[in-house]
Design a protein around this motif. Structure first.
Motif, PDB file in Angstrom:
ATOM      1  N   TYR A 162       5.020 -28.296  12.639  1.00 48.66           N
ATOM      2  CA  TYR A 162       3.990 -28.076  11.622  1.00 48.66           C
ATOM      3  C   TYR A 162       2.695 -28.803  11.965  1.00 48.66           C
ATOM      4  O   TYR A 162       1.599 -28.289  11.714  1.00 48.66           O
ATOM      5  CB  TYR A 162       4.538 -28.501  10.251  1.00 48.66           C
ATOM      6  CG  TYR A 162       5.809 -27.776   9.908  1.00 48.66           C
ATOM      7  CD1 TYR A 162       5.798 -26.451   9.468  1.00 48.66           C
ATOM      8  CD2 TYR A 162       7.052 -28.384  10.084  1.00 48.66           C
ATOM      9  CE1 TYR A 162       6.973 -25.767   9.183  1.00 48.66           C
ATOM     10  CE2 TYR A 162       8.236 -27.724   9.798  1.00 48.66           C
ATOM     11  CZ  TYR A 162       8.191 -26.406   9.356  1.00 48.66           C
ATOM     12  OH  TYR A 162       9.358 -25.738   9.082  1.00 48.66           O
ATOM     13  N   TYR A 163       2.808 -29.989  12.566  1.00 49.52           N
ATOM     14  CA  TYR A 163       1.603 -30.687  13.038  1.00 49.52           C
ATOM     15  C   TYR A 163       0.899 -29.852  14.105  1.00 49.52           C
ATOM     16  O   TYR A 163      -0.330 -29.716  14.112  1.00 49.52           O
ATOM     17  CB  TYR A 163       1.971 -32.046  13.636  1.00 49.52           C
ATOM     18  CG  TYR A 163       2.153 -33.160  12.643  1.00 49.52           C
ATOM     19  CD1 TYR A 163       1.139 -33.495  11.740  1.00 49.52           C
ATOM     20  CD2 TYR A 163       3.325 -33.903  12.617  1.00 49.52           C
ATOM     21  CE1 TYR A 163       1.303 -34.537  10.831  1.00 49.52           C
ATOM     22  CE2 TYR A 163       3.497 -34.947  11.709  1.00 49.52           C
ATOM     23  CZ  TYR A 163       2.484 -35.262  10.830  1.00 49.52           C
ATOM     24  OH  TYR A 163       2.646 -36.286   9.941  1.00 49.52           O
ATOM     25  N   ALA A 164       1.688 -29.318  15.037  1.00 50.28           N
ATOM     26  CA  ALA A 164       1.120 -28.548  16.145  1.00 50.28           C
ATOM     27  C   ALA A 164       0.448 -27.274  15.645  1.00 50.28           C
ATOM     28  O   ALA A 164      -0.664 -26.930  16.071  1.00 50.28           O
ATOM     29  CB  ALA A 164       2.208 -28.214  17.159  1.00 50.28           C
ATOM     30  N   ILE A 165       1.113 -26.564  14.715  1.00 54.64           N
ATOM     31  CA  ILE A 165       0.528 -25.328  14.179  1.00 54.64           C
ATOM     32  C   ILE A 165      -0.702 -25.651  13.334  1.00 54.64           C
ATOM     33  O   ILE A 165      -1.699 -24.923  13.347  1.00 54.64           O
ATOM     34  CB  ILE A 165       1.573 -24.543  13.374  1.00 54.64           C
ATOM     35  CG1 ILE A 165       2.639 -23.989  14.336  1.00 54.64           C
ATOM     36  CG2 ILE A 165       0.925 -23.415  12.584  1.00 54.64           C
ATOM     37  CD1 ILE A 165       3.730 -23.185  13.663  1.00 54.64           C
ATOM     38  N   SER A 166      -0.660 -26.755  12.584  1.00 57.87           N
ATOM     39  CA  SER A 166      -1.825 -27.183  11.804  1.00 57.87           C
ATOM     40  C   SER A 166      -3.026 -27.398  12.715  1.00 57.87           C
ATOM     41  O   SER A 166      -4.151 -26.986  12.403  1.00 57.87           O
ATOM     42  CB  SER A 166      -1.494 -28.472  11.043  1.00 57.87           C
ATOM     43  OG  SER A 166      -2.639 -28.973  10.379  1.00 57.87           O
ATOM     44  N   ASP A 167      -2.799 -28.055  13.861  1.00 56.70           N
ATOM     45  CA  ASP A 167      -3.886 -28.284  14.817  1.00 56.70           C
ATOM     46  C   ASP A 167      -4.402 -26.965  15.382  1.00 56.70           C
ATOM     47  O   ASP A 167      -5.618 -26.777  15.519  1.00 56.70           O
ATOM     48  CB  ASP A 167      -3.387 -29.173  15.958  1.00 56.70           C
ATOM     49  CG  ASP A 167      -4.458 -29.400  17.017  1.00 56.70           C
ATOM     50  OD1 ASP A 167      -5.414 -30.149  16.742  1.00 56.70           O
ATOM     51  OD2 ASP A 167      -4.337 -28.821  18.113  1.00 56.70           O
ATOM     52  N   GLN A 168      -3.503 -26.030  15.675  1.00 54.47           N
ATOM     53  CA  GLN A 168      -3.909 -24.738  16.217  1.00 54.47           C
ATOM     54  C   GLN A 168      -4.717 -23.931  15.193  1.00 54.47           C
ATOM     55  O   GLN A 168      -5.747 -23.343  15.534  1.00 54.47           O
ATOM     56  CB  GLN A 168      -2.671 -23.947  16.643  1.00 54.47           C
ATOM     57  CG  GLN A 168      -2.045 -24.420  17.934  1.00 54.47           C
ATOM     58  CD  GLN A 168      -2.841 -24.041  19.160  1.00 54.47           C
ATOM     59  OE1 GLN A 168      -3.086 -22.863  19.429  1.00 54.47           O
ATOM     60  NE2 GLN A 168      -3.297 -25.042  19.898  1.00 54.47           N
ATOM     61  N   LEU A 169      -4.263 -23.922  13.952  1.00 55.83           N
ATOM     62  CA  LEU A 169      -4.984 -23.186  12.913  1.00 55.83           C
ATOM     63  C   LEU A 169      -6.392 -23.747  12.733  1.00 55.83           C
ATOM     64  O   LEU A 169      -7.354 -22.999  12.537  1.00 55.83           O
ATOM     65  CB  LEU A 169      -4.222 -23.263  11.595  1.00 55.83           C
ATOM     66  CG  LEU A 169      -2.898 -22.496  11.522  1.00 55.83           C
ATOM     67  CD1 LEU A 169      -2.182 -22.785  10.210  1.00 55.83           C
ATOM     68  CD2 LEU A 169      -3.129 -20.987  11.669  1.00 55.83           C
ATOM     69  N   THR A 171      -8.245 -25.709  15.038  1.00 56.72           N
ATOM     70  CA  THR A 171      -9.117 -25.606  16.214  1.00 56.72           C
ATOM     71  C   THR A 171      -9.327 -24.170  16.683  1.00 56.72           C
ATOM     72  O   THR A 171     -10.368 -23.859  17.258  1.00 56.72           O
ATOM     73  CB  THR A 171      -8.542 -26.438  17.382  1.00 56.72           C
ATOM     74  OG1 THR A 171      -7.219 -25.967  17.700  1.00 56.72           O
ATOM     75  CG2 THR A 171      -8.453 -27.917  17.003  1.00 56.72           C
ATOM     76  N   ARG A 172      -8.374 -23.288  16.454  1.00 51.79           N
ATOM     77  CA  ARG A 172      -8.484 -21.917  16.953  1.00 51.79           C
ATOM     78  C   ARG A 172      -9.002 -20.940  15.902  1.00 51.79           C
ATOM     79  O   ARG A 172      -9.735 -20.020  16.201  1.00 51.79           O
ATOM     80  CB  ARG A 172      -7.113 -21.413  17.453  1.00 51.79           C
ATOM     81  CG  ARG A 172      -6.439 -22.304  18.486  1.00 51.79           C
ATOM     82  CD  ARG A 172      -7.262 -22.431  19.762  1.00 51.79           C
ATOM     83  NE  ARG A 172      -7.352 -21.165  20.458  1.00 51.79           N
ATOM     84  CZ  ARG A 172      -8.447 -20.729  21.085  1.00 51.79           C
ATOM     85  NH1 ARG A 172      -9.544 -21.445  21.068  1.00 51.79           N
ATOM     86  NH2 ARG A 172      -8.445 -19.569  21.712  1.00 51.79           N
ATOM     87  N   LEU A 173      -8.574 -21.132  14.623  1.00 51.34           N
ATOM     88  CA  LEU A 173      -8.931 -20.166  13.575  1.00 51.34           C
ATOM     89  C   LEU A 173      -9.837 -20.754  12.508  1.00 51.34           C
ATOM     90  O   LEU A 173     -10.283 -20.032  11.614  1.00 51.34           O
ATOM     91  CB  LEU A 173      -7.654 -19.615  12.918  1.00 51.34           C
ATOM     92  CG  LEU A 173      -6.639 -18.949  13.859  1.00 51.34           C
ATOM     93  CD1 LEU A 173      -5.419 -18.494  13.083  1.00 51.34           C
ATOM     94  CD2 LEU A 173      -7.277 -17.773  14.577  1.00 51.34           C
ATOM     95  N   ASN A 265      -7.650 -15.193  19.245  1.00 50.66           N
ATOM     96  CA  ASN A 265      -7.379 -16.627  19.123  1.00 50.66           C
ATOM     97  C   ASN A 265      -5.939 -16.873  18.695  1.00 50.66           C
ATOM     98  O   ASN A 265      -5.666 -17.295  17.568  1.00 50.66           O
ATOM     99  CB  ASN A 265      -8.354 -17.272  18.126  1.00 50.66           C
ATOM    100  CG  ASN A 265      -9.744 -17.378  18.688  1.00 50.66           C
ATOM    101  OD1 ASN A 265      -9.921 -17.441  19.895  1.00 50.66           O
ATOM    102  ND2 ASN A 265     -10.737 -17.380  17.816  1.00 50.66           N
ATOM    103  N   LYS A 266      -5.023 -16.584  19.568  1.00 47.35           N
ATOM    104  CA  LYS A 266      -3.609 -16.774  19.267  1.00 47.35           C
ATOM    105  C   LYS A 266      -3.252 -18.258  19.251  1.00 47.35           C
ATOM    106  O   LYS A 266      -3.978 -19.110  19.789  1.00 47.35           O
ATOM    107  CB  LYS A 266      -2.739 -16.051  20.296  1.00 47.35           C
ATOM    108  CG  LYS A 266      -2.908 -16.569  21.717  1.00 47.35           C
ATOM    109  CD  LYS A 266      -1.955 -15.854  22.671  1.00 47.35           C
ATOM    110  CE  LYS A 266      -2.261 -14.377  22.771  1.00 47.35           C
ATOM    111  NZ  LYS A 266      -1.366 -13.719  23.779  1.00 47.35           N
ATOM    112  N   ILE A 267      -2.117 -18.561  18.652  1.00 52.24           N
ATOM    113  CA  ILE A 267      -1.612 -19.933  18.611  1.00 52.24           C
ATOM    114  C   ILE A 267      -0.799 -20.189  19.877  1.00 52.24           C
ATOM    115  O   ILE A 267       0.026 -19.356  20.274  1.00 52.24           O
ATOM    116  CB  ILE A 267      -0.741 -20.149  17.350  1.00 52.24           C
ATOM    117  CG1 ILE A 267      -1.634 -20.218  16.108  1.00 52.24           C
ATOM    118  CG2 ILE A 267       0.116 -21.407  17.471  1.00 52.24           C
ATOM    119  CD1 ILE A 267      -0.855 -20.332  14.816  1.00 52.24           C
ATOM    120  N   ARG A 268      -1.028 -21.340  20.481  1.00 48.44           N
ATOM    121  CA  ARG A 268      -0.294 -21.703  21.699  1.00 48.44           C
ATOM    122  C   ARG A 268       0.414 -23.039  21.471  1.00 48.44           C
ATOM    123  O   ARG A 268      -0.229 -24.041  21.141  1.00 48.44           O
ATOM    124  CB  ARG A 268      -1.241 -21.807  22.895  1.00 48.44           C
ATOM    125  CG  ARG A 268      -1.863 -20.481  23.305  1.00 48.44           C
ATOM    126  CD  ARG A 268      -2.729 -20.662  24.552  1.00 48.44           C
ATOM    127  NE  ARG A 268      -3.280 -19.403  25.029  1.00 48.44           N
ATOM    128  CZ  ARG A 268      -4.447 -18.907  24.652  1.00 48.44           C
ATOM    129  NH1 ARG A 268      -5.185 -19.581  23.780  1.00 48.44           N
ATOM    130  NH2 ARG A 268      -4.887 -17.768  25.139  1.00 48.44           N
TER     131      ARG A 268
END
Length: 294
Positions: A162-169, A171-173, A265-268
């Motif tokens: 969840y931390y990783a996806i939060s960062d992706q959302l 910075t990317r979206l 801008n996909k999540i990686r």
């Protein structure tokens, strides 16, 4: 007596030189000690050992020179003076030399322990150079170079996904979502689409009522505990945000989830099996150009 009372005896000259050398050594050792950075215990240990060695060498050389002079002197009085002087010098230094000797032994013992510890570390690193952990680290370095990605590491505390996806959302979206938000959204989506997830949650195959109860308990744990998330949770959040997710791993190909969403801008994410002591772990992978503004 000396041949000429107006001249300083050879013995006195030697003693004067010894006194001067002791003062010079004292100044040198003080300079060495003051040069040690404050709090640098390792450097302090080595300097202390070096100081003790210098003091020991000077004492041994002085004693040898006095002994040699005594052996060469034909004058009985000088021999007596030599014995008295030597005895006085030994008495004068008896306490300090004993103290230095004890301190030196302690320092040498500590230095030996430190050398042994460093040797063990070196040997362990040599043995572990091809460990699963180090191999995984090197493979991810290759992956980052190949795809021009920078790894943003998140805490390995059960919330890593969840931390990783939060960062992706973010910075990317440009979307803000906390770990609590993401956990709640994950559970809500899975409950609303129970039939899609139940087959992967149920442990007792044919009892649908039991499977449903297990599923509800599973979803409740997502919101109320630090339960680790995996591909099911990634699938849920991919659908919540209508965004594809690519999962990079050291051993195996990239896992693609939510490929039906055509978003640039996909999540990686990176998935680690060995790098972290607590086990499986996710990190966020940012494109290199994104880090310029971070």
């Amino acid at each position: 007596m000396a041949e000429n009372d107006g001249e300083v005896s050879e013995l006195q000259q030697l003693l004067d030189r010894h006194k001067l050398e002791r003062k010079e050594l004292q100044a040198k050792t003080q300079k060495l000690k003051h040069a040690v950075p404050k709090g640098d215990k390792k450097k302090k240990k080595f300097v202390s050992a070096e100081v003790a060695q210098l003091e020991l060498e000077l004492t041994q050389r002085h004693e040898a020179e006095l002994k040699a002079l005594k052996a060469q002197s034909p004058d009985t009085q000088d021999e007596n003076n030599l014995e008295i002087s030597n005895s006085n010098e030994k008495n004068e230094k008896n306490t300090s030399t004993a103290r230095i000797s004890r301190a030196e032994k302690r320092r040498e013992k500590q230095a030996a322990k430190e050398r042994e510890r460093q040797q063990r570390i070196t040997e362990a690193e040599a043995e572990n150079i091809n460990s699963d952990r180090n191999l995984e680290i090197r493979k991810f370095q290759d992956i980052q170079n190949k795809y021009k990605l920078i790894m943003f590491e998140v805490p390995p505390d059960g919330n890593c996904l969840y931390y990783a996806i939060s960062d992706q959302l973010d910075t990317r979206l440009g979307t803000k979502a906390t770990v609590s938000d993401l956990r709640q959204q994950t559970a809500d989506y899975m409950v609303a689409h129970e039939s899609e997830f139940v087959p992967f949650i149920a442990l007792d195959g044919n009892d649908s009522s039991l499977a449903s109860e297990e599923f509800k308990s599973y979803c409740q744990n997502i919101t109320e505990t630090a339960k680790w998330g995996g591909q099911l949770e990634i699938l849920a959040l991919s659908n919540v945000y209508n965004v594809p997710v690519d999962i990079y791993q050291a051993n195996g190909s990239i896992i693609n989830i939510g490929e039906q969403y055509d978003v640039e801008n996909k999540i990686r994410l990176s998935f680690h099996q060995y790098q972290y002591a607590l086990g499986n772990h996710y990190n966020s992978l940012r494109p290199v150009h994104d880090t310029d503004t971070q």
